[in-house]
Design a protein around this motif. Structure first.
Motif, mmCIF file in Angstrom:
data_model
loop_
_atom_site.group_PDB
_atom_site.id
_atom_site.type_symbol
_atom_site.label_atom_id
_atom_site.label_comp_id
_atom_site.label_asym_id
_atom_site.label_seq_id
_atom_site.Cartn_x
_atom_site.Cartn_y
_atom_site.Cartn_z
ATOM 1 N N ARG A 192 -4.815 -11.965 2.478
ATOM 2 C CA ARG A 192 -5.156 -12.775 3.656
ATOM 3 C C ARG A 192 -6.067 -13.946 3.284
ATOM 4 N NH1 ARG A 192 -0.934 -11.732 6.583
ATOM 5 N NH2 ARG A 192 -0.706 -9.537 7.010
ATOM 6 N N GLY A 242 1.684 -12.305 9.704
ATOM 7 C CA GLY A 242 0.314 -11.860 9.917
ATOM 8 C C GLY A 242 -0.722 -12.959 9.792
ATOM 9 N N THR A 273 -3.957 -12.713 11.761
ATOM 10 C CA THR A 273 -4.878 -11.583 11.617
ATOM 11 C C THR A 273 -6.216 -12.052 11.050
ATOM 12 O OG1 THR A 273 -4.028 -11.009 9.422
ATOM 13 C CG2 THR A 273 -3.015 -9.904 11.315
ATOM 14 N N ASN A 274 -6.246 -13.253 10.480
ATOM 15 C CA ASN A 274 -7.484 -13.849 9.970
ATOM 16 C C ASN A 274 -7.990 -14.825 11.033
ATOM 17 O OD1 ASN A 274 -9.401 -15.515 8.678
ATOM 18 N ND2 ASN A 274 -8.379 -15.332 6.699
ATOM 19 N N ARG A 303 2.102 -3.257 16.142
ATOM 20 C CA ARG A 303 1.595 -4.437 15.423
ATOM 21 C C ARG A 303 2.020 -5.707 16.156
ATOM 22 N NH1 ARG A 303 3.207 -3.240 10.338
ATOM 23 N NH2 ARG A 303 1.311 -2.088 9.997
ATOM 24 N N ASN A 351 0.083 -6.217 19.372
ATOM 25 C CA ASN A 351 -1.281 -6.689 19.105
ATOM 26 C C ASN A 351 -1.335 -8.181 18.779
ATOM 27 O OD1 ASN A 351 -2.412 -4.152 19.507
ATOM 28 N ND2 ASN A 351 -2.234 -3.591 17.355
ATOM 29 N N ARG A 352 -0.213 -8.744 18.357
ATOM 30 C CA ARG A 352 -0.204 -10.145 17.914
ATOM 31 C C ARG A 352 0.347 -11.127 18.946
ATOM 32 N NH1 ARG A 352 1.990 -9.318 11.721
ATOM 33 N NH2 ARG A 352 0.230 -8.067 10.996
#
Length: 171
Positions: A57, A79, A82-83, A132, A135-136
């Motif tokens: 990441r 992803g 996610t950061n 997942r 959540n995004r």
């Protein structure tokens, strides 16, 4: 056009759509995962296995910043958000396009993709992948300037829709 950024869950077609947009717009494709592999001389699964997700990441963030300072179509990894640093960076960027698909479509595409190795999908159940994605979704929508529904559309249709939306934004 200087740049646009494609976001969305794995299997949403960011790389394939990015290739077509790159040709249509006459600007380079900047595929973050490919750039990371070239810089590290390692595959994404190997980076995850040997160095861990946190290390990946951080690399992803560095490559995103470089890409945002370049001209091109940026195809991010699923992803990328996610950061939190990437969320803030992309919120301040124009032309962020979310390729949105239904859970069932994305899971089917992920399962049938024999080319791309996906470290977080290869070891996950369908339920874990669905969680997942859930959540995004809000982050994808929050960051996007344009949301493109991908259901029952060819890459050509998705590309044309993006081109039309970008043209409307200019007006």
């Amino acid at each position: 056009m200087k740049q646009l950024t494609l976001i969305g869950f794995m299997g949403s077609g960011k790389s394939t759509t990015g290739q077509m947009l790159s040709k249509e717009l006459g600007i380079p494709l900047l595929e973050l995962d490919q750039m990371i592999e070239e810089e590290t001389k390692m595959s994404i699964p190997d980076i995850f296995d040997l160095k861990g997700e946190a290390y990946f990441r951080e690399l992803e963030h560095i490559v995103l910043i470089k890409s945002l300072n370049s001209r091109g179509v940026i195809a991010t990894g699923g992803g990328i958000l996610t950061n939190s640093k990437n969320v803030e960076q992309l919120k301040s960027t124009r032309n962020v396009i979310y390729l949105k698909g239904k859970d069932s479509t994305l899971i089917e595409r992920i399962k049938n993709d024999s080319v791309n190795k996906r470290p977080l999908a290869d070891t996950s159940t369908e339920l874990e992948i669905t969680k997942r994605l859930e959540n995004r979704v809000n982050q994808y929508e929050e960051v996007a300037d344009i949301i493109i529904e991908i259901e029952n559309k060819s890459i050509s249709e998705i590309t044309l829709e993006i081109m039309n939306q970008l043209e409307e934004m200019k007006e």
